[in-house]
Design an enzyme around this catalytic site. Sequence first.
Site, PDB file in Angstrom:
ATOM      1  N   ASP A  47       0.842  -1.197   0.000  1.00  0.00           N
ATOM      2  CA  ASP A  47       0.000   0.000   0.000  1.00  0.00           C
ATOM      3  C   ASP A  47       0.875   1.244   0.000  1.00  0.00           C
ATOM      4  O   ASP A  47       1.807   1.364   0.805  1.00  0.00           O
ATOM      5  CB  ASP A  47      -0.907   0.017   1.234  1.00  0.00           C
ATOM      6  CG  ASP A  47      -2.084  -0.922   1.094  1.00  0.00           C
ATOM      7  OD1 ASP A  47      -2.783  -0.836   0.068  1.00  0.00           O
ATOM      8  OD2 ASP A  47      -2.309  -1.743   2.013  1.00  0.00           O
ATOM      9  N   ASP A 194     -10.268  -6.030  -0.747  1.00  0.00           N
ATOM     10  CA  ASP A 194      -9.253  -5.424   0.120  1.00  0.00           C
ATOM     11  C   ASP A 194      -9.950  -4.647   1.235  1.00  0.00           C
ATOM     12  O   ASP A 194     -10.748  -3.749   0.983  1.00  0.00           O
ATOM     13  CB  ASP A 194      -8.375  -4.482  -0.701  1.00  0.00           C
ATOM     14  CG  ASP A 194      -7.208  -3.905   0.094  1.00  0.00           C
ATOM     15  OD1 ASP A 194      -7.071  -4.240   1.284  1.00  0.00           O
ATOM     16  OD2 ASP A 194      -6.442  -3.118  -0.489  1.00  0.00           O
ATOM     17  N   GLY A 196     -11.250  -5.215   5.614  1.00  0.00           N
ATOM     18  CA  GLY A 196     -12.285  -5.927   6.347  1.00  0.00           C
ATOM     19  C   GLY A 196     -12.231  -7.425   6.191  1.00  0.00           C
ATOM     20  O   GLY A 196     -13.218  -8.117   6.456  1.00  0.00           O
TER      21      GLY A 196
END
Length: 239
Positions: A47, A194, A196
């Site tokens: 990320d 992506d 949870g």
Amino acid sequence: MKPAPGWLQALPADRLLAEFSLWSADLGRLAEDIARVERHVDIFHVDVADGHFSPALLYFPDLTAAVRKATAKPIHVHLMTTDDILLDQIDQFAEAGADLISIHAENANADAALARIREHGLATGMVLQLHTPVAAAEPFLDRLDMLTLLGTLIGIKGVGLDDSALARLREARKLIAEYLNDDLAGRRIILASDGGNREHTVPNLRLAGAETIVMGSLAFGAPDLAARIAWVHGLEREP
């Protein structure tokens, strides 16, 4: 180190893929943590957030280059950056060793960004935030190798899955299937979930159509990683 050419098409299509988010790795012992989990990984997920497009401030090219030196597994870079720096960030992370770069449908220069990724010879991806209609990805499908749907608000760690996530995955799965039925090149577009992703949410995400899930603490914090990944691989999708 780099994955072999054709790595994306070679990814298993008969099971859920395990995409490990390095946001959840031990950054102080990054190479060791990568080595610890590597045999269970299909894709490493990086990320990148600029603190503006996303509230987080995450990863940078030199750290990604260090990941590249530590593994031959595919590296998926998810860029959460504003339009004015997006193309430059693509160049920097391509140089750092990314194999797949995803940009956001919300970027005004998404067309130019996807073209730039292709110029580097990399696989292309697009990410949709919760507030963005799934249909927003349709004009880009001819240029995508992966479509990722966020199941939580952008750049926030440890948040529960949004109630809309499953319906959005089903809609995206249908959109991709209809597009690929008309595609003569035998292409593959991987549908990713992506945010949870927890033990109690992943089975339903898989049922709804997810082909890869971005795993953070679900992977790096697993008390028995081999058992966790065997469970992930065994989850089935709706016909």
